[in-house]
Design a protein around this motif. Structure first.
Motif, PDB file in Angstrom:
ATOM      1  N   HIS A  35       0.826  -1.208   0.000  1.00 52.81           N
ATOM      2  CA  HIS A  35       0.000   0.000   0.000  1.00 52.81           C
ATOM      3  C   HIS A  35       0.862   1.260   0.000  1.00 52.81           C
ATOM      4  O   HIS A  35       0.613   2.210  -0.750  1.00 52.81           O
ATOM      5  N   ILE A  36       1.890   1.269   0.864  1.00 47.77           N
ATOM      6  CA  ILE A  36       2.759   2.447   0.962  1.00 47.77           C
ATOM      7  C   ILE A  36       3.522   2.648  -0.338  1.00 47.77           C
ATOM      8  O   ILE A  36       3.646   3.770  -0.843  1.00 47.77           O
ATOM      9  N   ALA A  37       4.026   1.553  -0.899  1.00 46.59           N
ATOM     10  CA  ALA A  37       4.773   1.655  -2.157  1.00 46.59           C
ATOM     11  C   ALA A  37       3.877   2.175  -3.278  1.00 46.59           C
ATOM     12  O   ALA A  37       4.304   3.008  -4.095  1.00 46.59           O
ATOM     13  N   ALA A  38       2.636   1.704  -3.330  1.00 43.73           N
ATOM     14  CA  ALA A  38       1.706   2.153  -4.377  1.00 43.73           C
ATOM     15  C   ALA A  38       1.387   3.630  -4.220  1.00 43.73           C
ATOM     16  O   ALA A  38       1.300   4.371  -5.209  1.00 43.73           O
ATOM     17  N   LEU A  39       1.204   4.087  -2.971  1.00 42.73           N
ATOM     18  CA  LEU A  39       0.912   5.503  -2.746  1.00 42.73           C
ATOM     19  C   LEU A  39       2.111   6.368  -3.106  1.00 42.73           C
ATOM     20  O   LEU A  39       1.956   7.437  -3.724  1.00 42.73           O
ATOM     21  N   GLU A  40       3.298   5.927  -2.740  1.00 42.06           N
ATOM     22  CA  GLU A  40       4.509   6.682  -3.086  1.00 42.06           C
ATOM     23  C   GLU A  40       4.693   6.747  -4.595  1.00 42.06           C
ATOM     24  O   GLU A  40       5.094   7.788  -5.147  1.00 42.06           O
ATOM     25  N   GLN A  41       4.385   5.649  -5.300  1.00 37.23           N
ATOM     26  CA  GLN A  41       4.493   5.646  -6.760  1.00 37.23           C
ATOM     27  C   GLN A  41       3.466   6.590  -7.380  1.00 37.23           C
ATOM     28  O   GLN A  41       3.766   7.319  -8.329  1.00 37.23           O
ATOM     29  N   ASP A  42       2.254   6.590  -6.818  1.00 34.96           N
ATOM     30  CA  ASP A  42       1.202   7.463  -7.336  1.00 34.96           C
ATOM     31  C   ASP A  42       1.579   8.927  -7.188  1.00 34.96           C
ATOM     32  O   ASP A  42       1.342   9.740  -8.092  1.00 34.96           O
ATOM     33  N   LEU A  43       2.173   9.284  -6.058  1.00 35.99           N
ATOM     34  CA  LEU A  43       2.503  10.681  -5.784  1.00 35.99           C
ATOM     35  C   LEU A  43       3.895  11.069  -6.283  1.00 35.99           C
ATOM     36  O   LEU A  43       4.234  12.259  -6.315  1.00 35.99           O
ATOM     37  N   GLY A  44       4.706  10.089  -6.614  1.00 34.43           N
ATOM     38  CA  GLY A  44       6.049  10.379  -7.099  1.00 34.43           C
ATOM     39  C   GLY A  44       6.958  10.951  -6.033  1.00 34.43           C
ATOM     40  O   GLY A  44       7.844  11.762  -6.331  1.00 34.43           O
ATOM     41  N   ALA A  45       6.746  10.535  -4.783  1.00 34.40           N
ATOM     42  CA  ALA A  45       7.562  11.060  -3.674  1.00 34.40           C
ATOM     43  C   ALA A  45       7.661  10.004  -2.582  1.00 34.40           C
ATOM     44  O   ALA A  45       6.708   9.251  -2.338  1.00 34.40           O
TER      45      ALA A  45
END
Length: 289
Positions: A35-45
């Motif tokens: 979940h955290i990796a997907a959110l970081e990928q979505d936001l690019g940060a």
């Protein structure tokens, strides 16, 4: 931005642990990491450092947005569910301790009420998310000015009452025999910081335009009797609605003469009031003081 991913991120950031977050959310630790990796990928940060687990500057900024965003989603869900549900016979009222004036208490129905006394900032959220049908909040304000409430969701607000405030002192305090007190003369006094019971010191600083009013004691609770007992024992001063200050034993309530501020009480609700909530709101309107 997926709200499920955002909830996972908020939980990990709050607990400082992927494994603890997995336990609380009922996920596997691997799912939380995904979940955290997907959110970081979505936001690019990058949002979290891993050792220790803590928000990055970008993650800290996201946290500032996340609370209100998730609360508004909860509020929207609660309002839609409430509209679709059959009217209930009971009523839940969330209130701050000093919003429960004698007039307000007398207006409550004799049966079918659940009363939750909460910290000031939690009452609007309880109403917005459907945990309470109505909310009563209070605070310090200029006459006829609305309270400054957290922006948690669209809420209906009704002003119910405005009344005088008083400084609460121990009976043997040097200022106890004064006919009145100015807030500016109390900047350097010993105060009890009780943000969820007395009128918050932050509002005193705003009203006086100073950075004073430093607390000698901090009380994190909602029990009015505990606060007045601390004052009676000489631990510091408190600012209260005059009706509450005059009922405290072992203390003296001295009227606040300047600046011109009042204790204001407001009723919070969502949508159109129905059933017991509508009846109580009407009764509270009748008992305005």
């Amino acid at each position: 931005m997926d709200p499920h991913l955002l909830r996972t991120y908020v939980t990990v950031a709050r607990l400082g642990s992927f494994s603890e977050a997995a336990r609380e959310l009922g996920y596997t630790q691997s799912a939380v990491s995904q979940h955290i990796a997907a959110l970081e990928q979505d936001l690019g940060a990058a949002l979290l450092t891993r050792r220790p687990v803590a928000p990055t500057p970008a993650g800290a900024r996201l946290l500032e947005h996340a609370g209100p965003l998730l609360l508004r989603l909860d509020a929207a869900r609660a309002e839609v569910v409430r509209m679709a549900a059959a009217p209930e016979q009971g009523l839940t009222l969330a209130a701050t301790s000093t919003a429960l004036t004698p007039r307000t208490v007398r207006a409550l129905p004799v049966a079918g009420v659940t009363l939750a006394v909460l910290p000031r900032d939690e009452v609007p959220a309880a109403v917005a998310t459907g945990a309470a049908d109505l909310g009563l909040v209070d605070g310090l304000a200029a006459p006829s000015d609305p309270l400054r409430l957290p922006d948690v969701a669209p809420l209906g607000v009704r002003g119910l009452a405005e009344g005088p405030v008083a400084v609460l002192l121990a009976e043997d305090h040097p200022l106890a025999r004064r006919p009145g007190l100015r807030l500016g003369d109390l900047v350097d006094a010993r105060w009890i910081d009780a943000p969820d019971t007395g009128l918050p010191l932050a509002r005193l600083r705003a009203a006086s335009g100073t950075s004073g009013f430093r607390p000698a004691v901090r009380y994190d609770g909602t029990d009015l009797r505990t606060l007045t007992a601390l004052v009676a024992a000489g631990h510091g001063l408190a600012l209260l609605p005059r009706w509450a200050a005059e009922e405290a034993r072992g203390t003296v309530a001295v009227p606040l003469t300047a600046p011109r501020v009042v204790h204001r009480t407001e009723l919070l609700h969502t949508g159109t009031l129905r059933g017991p909530a509508r009846t109580l709101a009407a009764q509270l309107d009748v008992t305005r003081s």
